[in-house]
Design a protein around this motif. Structure first.
Motif, PDB file in Angstrom:
ATOM      1  N   LEU A 248       9.444  13.429  23.700  1.00 41.25           N
ATOM      2  CA  LEU A 248       9.600  12.015  24.022  1.00 41.25           C
ATOM      3  C   LEU A 248       8.645  11.162  23.190  1.00 41.25           C
ATOM      4  CD1 LEU A 248      10.086  10.524  27.511  1.00 41.25           C
ATOM      5  CD2 LEU A 248       8.242   9.643  26.104  1.00 41.25           C
ATOM      6  N   LEU A 249       7.373  11.556  23.134  1.00 47.72           N
ATOM      7  CA  LEU A 249       6.392  10.790  22.365  1.00 47.72           C
ATOM      8  C   LEU A 249       6.657  10.877  20.862  1.00 47.72           C
ATOM      9  CD1 LEU A 249       3.101  11.636  24.296  1.00 47.72           C
ATOM     10  CD2 LEU A 249       4.409   9.515  24.353  1.00 47.72           C
ATOM     11  N   GLY A 250       7.047  12.068  20.399  1.00 45.70           N
ATOM     12  CA  GLY A 250       7.357  12.212  18.986  1.00 45.70           C
ATOM     13  C   GLY A 250       8.502  11.320  18.554  1.00 45.70           C
ATOM     14  N   SER A 251       9.542  11.248  19.381  1.00 46.35           N
ATOM     15  CA  SER A 251      10.703  10.409  19.060  1.00 46.35           C
ATOM     16  C   SER A 251      10.323   8.932  19.050  1.00 46.35           C
ATOM     17  CB  SER A 251      11.812  10.650  20.088  1.00 46.35           C
ATOM     18  OG  SER A 251      12.188  12.002  20.126  1.00 46.35           O
ATOM     19  N   ALA A 254       7.929   8.064  16.214  1.00 42.43           N
ATOM     20  CA  ALA A 254       8.599   8.130  14.917  1.00 42.43           C
ATOM     21  C   ALA A 254       9.290   6.813  14.602  1.00 42.43           C
ATOM     22  CB  ALA A 254       9.598   9.282  14.894  1.00 42.43           C
ATOM     23  N   VAL A 255       9.956   6.244  15.596  1.00 44.64           N
ATOM     24  CA  VAL A 255      10.609   4.947  15.404  1.00 44.64           C
ATOM     25  C   VAL A 255       9.565   3.844  15.217  1.00 44.64           C
ATOM     26  CG1 VAL A 255      12.055   3.205  16.509  1.00 44.64           C
ATOM     27  CG2 VAL A 255      12.677   5.620  16.672  1.00 44.64           C
ATOM     28  N   ALA A 256       8.501   3.888  16.009  1.00 41.60           N
ATOM     29  CA  ALA A 256       7.481   2.840  15.952  1.00 41.60           C
ATOM     30  C   ALA A 256       6.739   2.819  14.625  1.00 41.60           C
ATOM     31  CB  ALA A 256       6.490   3.025  17.097  1.00 41.60           C
ATOM     32  N   GLY A 273       6.576  13.342  10.078  1.00 40.51           N
ATOM     33  CA  GLY A 273       5.793  14.313  10.842  1.00 40.51           C
ATOM     34  C   GLY A 273       6.071  14.238  12.329  1.00 40.51           C
ATOM     35  N   LEU A 274       6.248  13.008  12.828  1.00 38.97           N
ATOM     36  CA  LEU A 274       6.552  12.833  14.248  1.00 38.97           C
ATOM     37  C   LEU A 274       7.957  13.332  14.573  1.00 38.97           C
ATOM     38  CD1 LEU A 274       4.889   9.343  14.628  1.00 38.97           C
ATOM     39  CD2 LEU A 274       4.179  11.441  15.799  1.00 38.97           C
ATOM     40  N   THR A 308      18.217  10.255  23.831  1.00 40.76           N
ATOM     41  CA  THR A 308      17.770  10.473  25.214  1.00 40.76           C
ATOM     42  C   THR A 308      16.275  10.203  25.359  1.00 40.76           C
ATOM     43  OG1 THR A 308      19.509  12.111  25.647  1.00 40.76           O
ATOM     44  CG2 THR A 308      17.532  12.216  27.026  1.00 40.76           C
ATOM     45  N   HIS A 309      15.490  10.747  24.443  1.00 46.11           N
ATOM     46  CA  HIS A 309      14.048  10.535  24.498  1.00 46.11           C
ATOM     47  C   HIS A 309      13.695   9.052  24.378  1.00 46.11           C
ATOM     48  CE1 HIS A 309      12.698  14.574  24.800  1.00 46.11           C
ATOM     49  NE2 HIS A 309      13.062  14.955  23.589  1.00 46.11           N
ATOM     50  N   LEU A 310      14.343   8.349  23.456  1.00 43.23           N
ATOM     51  CA  LEU A 310      14.038   6.928  23.274  1.00 43.23           C
ATOM     52  C   LEU A 310      14.372   6.136  24.534  1.00 43.23           C
ATOM     53  CD1 LEU A 310      15.306   6.252  19.629  1.00 43.23           C
ATOM     54  CD2 LEU A 310      12.964   6.686  20.399  1.00 43.23           C
ATOM     55  N   THR A 311      15.505   6.451  25.147  1.00 41.05           N
ATOM     56  CA  THR A 311      15.908   5.742  26.363  1.00 41.05           C
ATOM     57  C   THR A 311      14.957   6.021  27.503  1.00 41.05           C
ATOM     58  OG1 THR A 311      18.226   5.929  25.659  1.00 41.05           O
ATOM     59  CG2 THR A 311      17.815   5.394  27.975  1.00 41.05           C
TER      60      THR A 311
END
Length: 342
Positions: A248-251, A254-256, A273-274, A308-311
């Motif tokens: 969840l944090l990696g996803s 990564a976007v941020a 890397g994320l 899913t993780h982002l949501t």
């Protein structure tokens, strides 16, 4: 057996047909119709079961509580109306409770294949649900009530479901289960589930559950306890899935961190890397998707898992923030538990 239902005319007949085909005949079947506007009630009338009809929609928590109040017997088996149980599901539940006297909740898993195949979203959702429920078979730390058996005295001790909750109510139930009781997940107790099959309803459901989960479970872990802590030999608290948190944090990060590319092309290594963290964290699920459905589905499942993780990150972040603000206001915090059935 207690079956909450709301507008499930597509599946309620298959659900009840499977119920009456159990190798261990249920003593009684109570269907609680939560103000359906489709043909659900007419279909239920074709079966020899008790129908409790709500005049207005009250939610699945109220429906389950009403069904439990109407049903007799020492064991309550809850099954959602979009699930068709395997023929031995009830027998497995009763045997598990009999063989493990300390067990307060025994819950089943979803079959790898949906009740009705309605497209790629449902295919992913069903595979994911099957994977993680089967992986966690045995002693568990959280509760799910899509197909779950509970001794009546345990249900009444906990106080039933919190009728203020329409999402994550099953997980919240488990936070009030005394630590002296075991929660068991049985891979032999199986049901075929007709899951969500469109992208927007899937994302909306994830977001709503994350919002509720943040308040009902996450922050409740740090809320002052009105009773003493459980003894050292009691059930472990709700377990945090570290791989899911890492994914969840990696996803999300990564976007941020994508805008870093505008500062320097070399900084693209940060979101990459994320993304690698996300892939490593979810490698077991993705490997399972590859093994079951092939390379093309693996790419699709990876994209769905990332979404899913982002949501869930968005829902948890907003839910935790709102809950903290609410709890800073005197008298505004939502109680973490119910003292009695509603």
């Amino acid at each position: 057996m207690v079956i909450p239902n709301h507008n499930k005319e597509k599946t309620i007949r298959a659900c009840l047909t499977a119920v009456y085909a159990q190798t261990h005949t249920p003593a009684e079947v109570v269907v609680v119709d939560d103000a359906s506007t489709d043909r659900s009630r007419q279909i239920v009338a074709d079966f020899d079961c008790t129908l409790v009809a709500f005049p207005v929609n009250r939610g699945v928590s109220a429906a389950r509580n009403a069904g439990a109040a109407r049903a007799g017997g020492d064991v309550l088996l809850f099954v959602d109306s979009d699930i068709a149980l395997a023929p031995d599901a009830l027998a497995v539940a009763l045997r598990t409770l009999r063989e493990h006297p300390a067990c307060g909740v025994v819950q089943g898993i979803y079959d790898l294949h949906p009740l009705y195949a309605d497209g790629p979203v449902e295919s992913y959702k069903t595979l994911f649900e099957h994977f993680w429920r089967r992986r966690d078979a045995g002693l568990a730390t959280s509760t799910m009530f899509a197909l779950t058996a509970v001794p009546r005295d345990v249900f009444e001790l906990v106080g039933g479901f919190d009728e203020r909750l329409r999402d994550a109510e099953d997980i919240e139930f488990g936070t009030r289960l005394p630590a002296s009781y075991e929660i068991r997940t049985s891979a032999q107790m199986v049901g075929r589930h007709d899951d969500v099959d469109r992208l927007w309803p899937y994302v909306s459901e994830l977001f709503r559950r994350a919002l509720t989960y943040a308040d009902a479970v996450v922050l409740a872990r740090w809320a002052p306890r009105p009773v003493p802590e459980p003894p050292p030999d009691g059930r472990a608290p709700h377990r945090v899935d570290r791989a899911s948190v890492a994914g969840l944090l990696g996803s999300a990060l990564a976007v941020a961190t994508v805008p870093l590319f505008a500062v320097s092309p070399w900084l693209v290594a940060v979101p990459l890397g994320l993304l690698t963290v996300f892939l490593v964290a979810d490698r077991e699920l993705l490997t399972f998707a590859l093994r079951q459905r092939g390379p093309a589905f693996l790419l699709y499942a990876t994209a769905m898992r990332f979404l899913t993780h982002l949501t869930e990150f968005a829902g948890l972040s907003i839910g935790v923030g709102r809950a903290f603000v609410r709890r800073l206001r005197p008298g505004a915090a939502r109680p973490a538990a119910l003292g009695a059935r509603r």
